[in-house]
Design an enzyme around this catalytic site. Structure first.
Site, mmCIF file in Angstrom:
data_model
loop_
_atom_site.group_PDB
_atom_site.id
_atom_site.type_symbol
_atom_site.label_atom_id
_atom_site.label_comp_id
_atom_site.label_asym_id
_atom_site.label_seq_id
_atom_site.Cartn_x
_atom_site.Cartn_y
_atom_site.Cartn_z
ATOM 1 N N LYS A 54 58.176 52.361 -8.938
ATOM 2 C CA LYS A 54 57.447 51.107 -9.138
ATOM 3 C C LYS A 54 57.825 50.111 -8.036
ATOM 4 C CE LYS A 54 56.859 51.611 -14.107
ATOM 5 N NZ LYS A 54 57.475 51.513 -15.430
ATOM 6 N N GLN A 98 61.770 48.029 -18.631
ATOM 7 C CA GLN A 98 61.562 49.477 -18.752
ATOM 8 C C GLN A 98 62.024 49.969 -20.131
ATOM 9 O OE1 GLN A 98 60.116 51.484 -16.283
ATOM 10 N NE2 GLN A 98 60.144 53.048 -17.863
ATOM 11 N N ASP A 121 52.948 44.558 -18.695
ATOM 12 C CA ASP A 121 52.812 45.792 -19.484
ATOM 13 C C ASP A 121 51.836 45.595 -20.647
ATOM 14 O OD1 ASP A 121 53.944 48.169 -18.747
ATOM 15 O OD2 ASP A 121 55.937 47.723 -19.569
#
Ligand code: NDP
Length: 296
Positions: A54, A98, A121
């Site tokens: 990422k 994460q 997200d």
């Protein structure tokens, strides 16, 4: 019939190029460089790989990447304090924590402490509610990537029968909301669904997000349907490690009209959509027009 292969790798490269072009314009015309902060707690090997790719791709599209790697025993108080700092930092437009987090940390509490406008997200409860009520939100990356591929392949999705197998908060449910938003007739199937193959055979669009290697065979597929395989399963076959989806590719490809492969389908689109969401969040933060075609 042999299905057309929907090439997610190629499509994701196109999305990243579009993002990069927009980022370059933001920089030259407005002096703005979008920033994405990724927070990793602990040393889960798969998470480490995701976080580093990422970061790499964030920099490749011209954005700033801020990686925060915290020890596995980081306290909830310290993690929340970091998120609070990132929420207040104007250089940070997107924040991603994460998952999974170590067991002593309350994931819901942590995710809901992120500023919803920076929640790239799309897991914050406000964004879930906005998506569910058809309002402008941050959309979870994997379902957004699936939607983009479906629109690209099929054009209008209006009136099509869509079956989503899986009802998780990160894939199945938001995927169903997005398909409903595009006027599909949507069925969400799960482990208690009766006659799953029969339900799936009604689908013009079949999305598999089950987490069971190659469970969806050609028998589940309506001839000519578009099959999106979200699954990522690491299995061992003939003594070798292999990545397979939730769909049995060979049998499904004989019946479907189009299908995403694993690897090289949905997977690459997820990171591309994370970058697209960071760009969208940046534009919204500065009251600038949002990029076309990169949001739901
Ligand atoms: P979850 O385990 O959270 O959810 C799986 C869903 O599948 C559940 O709703 C479950 O039903 C349902 N299910 C399980 N077994 C069956 C069955 N036999 N018949 C019908 N339904 C069943 O998984 P996720 O949604 O997080 O992930 C799904 C897959 O997508 C995984 O392979 C994951 O690795 C992959 N993934 C890929 C991403 C990408 O970037 N490509 C990103 C995220 C996930 P119930 O609710 O009844 O238990």
């Amino acid at each position: 019939m042999t299905a057309k292969v929907i090439d997610g790798k190629e499509f994701a490269a196109r999305v990243r190029a579009q993002v990069a072009e927009h980022v370059a314009r933001l920089k030259s015309e407005n002096g703005i460089v979008p920033g994405l902060a990724v927070v990793l707690v602990g040393e889960d090997p798969a998470s480490q790989v995701y976080v580093s790719s990422k970061g790499k791709m964030t920099v490749e599209v011209g954005m700033n990447s801020y990686e925060h790697k915290l020890a596995a025993d980081t306290s909830e108080k310290d993690l929340l304090a970091l998120i609070d700092r990132l929420n207040k930092d104007p250089k940070v437009n997107g924040i991603l924590v994460q998952l999974p987090l170590p067991g002593h940390l309350n994931s819901d509490l942590v995710i809901n402490s992120i500023d919803p406008a920076k929640d790239v997200d799309g897991f914050h409860i406000s964004n879930v509610g906005l998506l569910g009520t058809g309002q402008k939100s941050m959309v979870p990356c994997t379902p957004l990537g699936c939607l983009m591929m479906l629109r690209d392949h099929l054009g209008s999705l209006s009136g099509l029968n869509a079956v989503v197998v899986g009802r998780s908060n990160i894939v199945g449910k938001p995927m169903a909301q997005l398909l409903l938003g595009d006027s599909c007739t949507v069925t969400i199937a799960h482990s208690r669904t009766k006659d799953l193959p029969g339900v799936c055979r009604q689908a013009d669009i079949l999305v598999a997000a089950v987490g069971r290697p190659e469970m969806i065979t050609g028998d589940y597929v309506k001839p000519g349907a578009t099959v999106i395989d979200v699954g990522i399963n690491r299995i061992e076959r003939d003594g070798k490690a292999k990545l397979v989806g939730d769909v049995e590719y060979d049998s499904a490809a004989k019946v479907a009209g189009a299908i995403t492969p694993v690897p090289g389908g949905v997977g690459p689109m997820t990171i591309a959509c994370l970058l697209a969401n960071t760009l969208t969040a940046t534009c919204r933060a500065h009251n600038l027009p949002e990029p076309q075609g990169l949001t739901a």
